[in-house]
Design a protein around this motif. Structure first.
Motif, PDB file in Angstrom:
ATOM      1  N   GLU A 158       0.768  -1.190  -0.021  1.00 35.01           N
ATOM      2  CA  GLU A 158       0.014   0.062   0.021  1.00 35.01           C
ATOM      3  C   GLU A 158       1.071   1.200   0.223  1.00 35.01           C
ATOM      4  O   GLU A 158       0.684   2.203  -0.749  1.00 35.01           O
ATOM      5  CB  GLU A 158      -0.892  -0.132   1.272  1.00 35.01           C
ATOM      6  CG  GLU A 158      -1.753   1.147   1.349  1.00 35.01           C
ATOM      7  CD  GLU A 158      -2.759   1.396   0.093  1.00 35.01           C
ATOM      8  OE1 GLU A 158      -3.117   2.502  -0.311  1.00 35.01           O
ATOM      9  OE2 GLU A 158      -3.069   0.328  -0.492  1.00 35.01           O
ATOM     10  N   GLU A 159       1.865   1.160   0.808  1.00 34.29           N
ATOM     11  CA  GLU A 159       2.772   2.617   0.843  1.00 34.29           C
ATOM     12  C   GLU A 159       3.416   2.798  -0.499  1.00 34.29           C
ATOM     13  O   GLU A 159       3.614   3.885  -0.802  1.00 34.29           O
ATOM     14  CB  GLU A 159       3.783   2.257   1.585  1.00 34.29           C
ATOM     15  CG  GLU A 159       4.783   0.956   1.890  1.00 34.29           C
ATOM     16  CD  GLU A 159       4.102  -0.331   2.804  1.00 34.29           C
ATOM     17  OE1 GLU A 159       4.802  -1.141   2.898  1.00 34.29           O
ATOM     18  OE2 GLU A 159       2.946  -0.110   2.881  1.00 34.29           O
ATOM     19  N   SER A 162       0.685   4.244  -2.846  1.00 31.02           N
ATOM     20  CA  SER A 162       0.312   5.482  -2.415  1.00 31.02           C
ATOM     21  C   SER A 162       1.462   6.442  -3.011  1.00 31.02           C
ATOM     22  O   SER A 162       1.166   7.398  -3.610  1.00 31.02           O
ATOM     23  CB  SER A 162       0.116   5.679  -0.899  1.00 31.02           C
ATOM     24  OG  SER A 162       0.017   6.953  -0.550  1.00 31.02           O
TER      25      SER A 162
END
Length: 377
Positions: A158-159, A162
């Motif tokens: 996810e990071e 993002s």
């Protein structure tokens, strides 16, 4: 390695790349058409399948010499003999030319020597079909691959996702109205593709002695005619039987002419190859012409762009798309349009939603409102 093995190796070229930065019609030219032409060229070189390219019947004992001579020089047919029935002539286009004077023979004979060059000509056509892609690759420079990297529909942290989304949004906002060159260069390559295909139709027509442009319609017309009336146009363009004259010295030093009746087995395949090329080129030219009209409509009528993008990816509300398109140029629209084919739809929706807010914020913070005015292309 056999011809089948070579053709099998062309499958990898047809594979769709990970990053899409052109239309499906554009890919048809530089992928399918190139494979079609190279595959035909490879098949025509496969002597183990089709035997000798020419085989002549003659009374002379040096048969190999006659075959080589007639292949290197040209064979011929007589034009008005195509309309005569078998029995009056040996084969359509082939008969005794004794009723003609030398001048009349020169006018009525149709010489055939293109078959020596068909393999090379098909390869040359394939190279021509790849030129627009080569030019586009140099223009594009891997921009879309760089932008879409790490955001395709696979599992990522996810990071990481993002961070990549933030990078794309920052890039678009920072380089807003700076991508018109990107889209116009691509559309120029599509125009070049259209010119290339239409030009090749005339090039093939010249190569085949002016008989190619009407080749397809005549083949269709032939299939609907009565058996007694029809004359196969494929035999006229690609004769299976031809004549050849070989001159040699006789026992007393007098020049003697030997008449040879030559079979051209490869023309059975040539006629199928070129009728396929005719129909495919006409279809491809129509598709390229239609997509060029569509590009002109997108340029002339900006209101079509949000609808086109929404139809391409319906995960994004059309209101969001309109908010972005109204404040960006056609080049920015194209970048975002192509990007939707290269990343996960949910990620794309998030990018578009955030991008619309970023552009609106940047627009409202600009005192002169010039970088984001809705008046530009």
């Amino acid at each position: 390695m056999s011809a089948i093995a070579y053709i099998g190796g062309l499958k990898a070229y047809l594979a769709r790349g990970e990053c899409i930065n052109e239309s499906s019609v554009f890919r048809l030219q530089y992928q399918f058409t190139v494979v079609l032409l190279l595959g035909a060229s490879i098949l025509l070189t496969a002597a183990e399948f089709f035997g000798a390219p020419i085989n002549c019947i003659t009374s002379l004992p040096q048969k190999n010499v006659i075959n080589t001579y007639c292949w290197i020089h040209s064979t011929f047919t007589i034009q008005d003999y195509y309309l005569r029935e078998r029995g009056l002539v040996a084969e359509p286009g082939v008969g005794a030319p004794n009723s003609y004077s030398d001048e009349e023979m020169e006018e009525r004979w149709r010489f055939h020597n293109y078959y020596q060059w068909v393999v090379f000509f098909l390869f040359f056509q394939a190279a021509l079909c790849y030129i627009p892609k080569f030019i586009w690759n140099n223009f594009e420079g891997g921009l879309m691959e760089t932008i879409a990297s790490g955001l395709r529909p696979v599992l990522y942290k996810e990071e990481d996702v993002s961070a990549r989304k933030n990078t794309i949004i920052e890039y678009i906002v920072k380089h807003i109205r700076m991508h018109n060159g990107y889209v116009f260069k691509y559309w120029l390559c599509e125009l070049l593709s259209f010119i290339n295909i239409v030009g090749q139709l005339f090039l093939i027509d010249k190569f085949l002695g002016g008989a190619f442009l009407t080749y397809g319609p005549r083949v269709l017309e032939y299939s609907e005619m009565d058996q007694e009336e029809r004359v196969d146009p494929m035999i006229y363009v690609f004769p299976r039987m031809t004549k050849c004259h070989f001159h040699k010295f006789g026992s007393s030093g007098t020049i003697e002419r030997a008449d040879a009746f030559c079979l051209l087995p490869l023309n059975i395949l040539n006629e199928k190859v070129f009728i396929t090329i005719w129909f495919w080129y006409v279809i491809l030219a129509a598709l390229l012409g239609a997509i060029l009209l569509y590009r002109i409509s997108l340029f002339v009528v900006p209101g079509l762009r949000p609808r086109a993008m929404h139809k391409h990816n319906k995960s994004v509300p059309i209101e969001t798309i309109e908010a972005i398109v109204n404040k960006t140029s056609i080049g920015d629209w194209w970048i975002l349009y192509v990007l939707s084919s290269n990343i996960d739809p949910l990620i794309y929706r998030d990018i578009m939603t955030r991008l619309s807010k970023e552009i609106e914020t940047a627009n409202s913070n600009n005192a002169y409102n010039s970088p984001y005015s809705s008046s530009s292309v």
